[in-house]
Design a protein around this motif. Sequence first.
Motif, PDB file in Angstrom:
ATOM      1  N   GLU A  58       3.551  12.868  -1.375  1.00 40.15           N
ATOM      2  CA  GLU A  58       2.251  13.542  -1.483  1.00 40.15           C
ATOM      3  C   GLU A  58       1.598  13.592  -0.106  1.00 40.15           C
ATOM      4  N   GLN A  59       1.093  14.781   0.265  1.00 41.75           N
ATOM      5  CA  GLN A  59       0.424  14.953   1.544  1.00 41.75           C
ATOM      6  C   GLN A  59      -0.882  15.710   1.350  1.00 41.75           C
ATOM      7  N   ARG A 116      -3.176  20.338   0.059  1.00 36.38           N
ATOM      8  CA  ARG A 116      -2.588  19.162  -0.585  1.00 36.38           C
ATOM      9  C   ARG A 116      -1.408  19.604  -1.434  1.00 36.38           C
ATOM     10  N   VAL A 171       0.903   9.777   0.824  1.00 37.93           N
ATOM     11  CA  VAL A 171       0.949   8.846  -0.300  1.00 37.93           C
ATOM     12  C   VAL A 171       2.372   8.844  -0.851  1.00 37.93           C
ATOM     13  N   LEU A 223      -3.055  12.594   5.248  1.00 41.18           N
ATOM     14  CA  LEU A 223      -2.993  11.458   4.330  1.00 41.18           C
ATOM     15  C   LEU A 223      -1.659  11.548   3.619  1.00 41.18           C
ATOM     16  N   LEU A 253       0.853  -1.192   0.000  1.00 38.94           N
ATOM     17  CA  LEU A 253       0.000   0.000   0.000  1.00 38.94           C
ATOM     18  C   LEU A 253       0.887   1.239   0.000  1.00 38.94           C
ATOM     19  N   ARG A 254       0.473   2.272  -0.702  1.00 40.73           N
ATOM     20  CA  ARG A 254       1.273   3.493  -0.782  1.00 40.73           C
ATOM     21  C   ARG A 254       0.770   4.598   0.134  1.00 40.73           C
ATOM     22  N   GLY A 255      -0.431   4.447   0.691  1.00 37.32           N
ATOM     23  CA  GLY A 255      -1.000   5.512   1.510  1.00 37.32           C
ATOM     24  C   GLY A 255      -1.126   5.128   2.960  1.00 37.32           C
ATOM     25  N   GLU A 256      -1.240   6.144   3.780  1.00 38.24           N
ATOM     26  CA  GLU A 256      -1.466   5.954   5.204  1.00 38.24           C
ATOM     27  C   GLU A 256      -2.207   7.175   5.735  1.00 38.24           C
ATOM     28  N   ARG A 281       2.834  18.113  -2.998  1.00 36.35           N
ATOM     29  CA  ARG A 281       3.964  17.179  -3.015  1.00 36.35           C
ATOM     30  C   ARG A 281       5.109  17.910  -2.333  1.00 36.35           C
TER      31      ARG A 281
END
Length: 185
Positions: free
Chosen positions: A131-132, A159, A183, A181, A105-108, A161
Amino acid sequence: MGELEERLAVRLAELRAERGWSLEELAARAEISRSTLSRLERAEISPTAALLGKLCAVYERTMSRLLAEVEAEPPQVVRAAAQTVWRDEASGFARRSVSPPHPGLRGEVVEGTLRPGADIAYDGPPVPGLEQHIWVLEGAVEITAGGQEHRLEAGDCLRFRLWGRSRFHCPGPGPVRYALLVVLP
């Protein structure tokens, strides 16, 4: 010192050993004193958010990924009672791993809380181009990213990068609570 901090100390020593770096070499790369790194790896001190940020940048990991590496295999459902909370009392930062990193998974998702007056600066992202998405749930926060300062209040979302330095400041009068978030690129 808690069990999480002890496992973190072991993992930080492992990461340095995997790269074949001496404490002196890591100290030069991270701009952290050799003695601080030595005490950290022996679990004699707890890391601050700024110190962990520097080490994550050197090891090219997000803070969440580093903390996930010292936890057991994460479940698919993460109950509120099982979400890891890390606190940096010195800076006034609390970080809850709501949806921790997982292989494949790339997100958290992270919940952050800053007390009034808290001001945390990071020299650079742990992973360039990270990415945030930051969604403010309560309070207000000033975030500097890409050389631009943004003031966010409850309900606002920023949002971007992340390529360079960043800063999080809680102007008060109350604390700020936000969802982050993350990514991977």
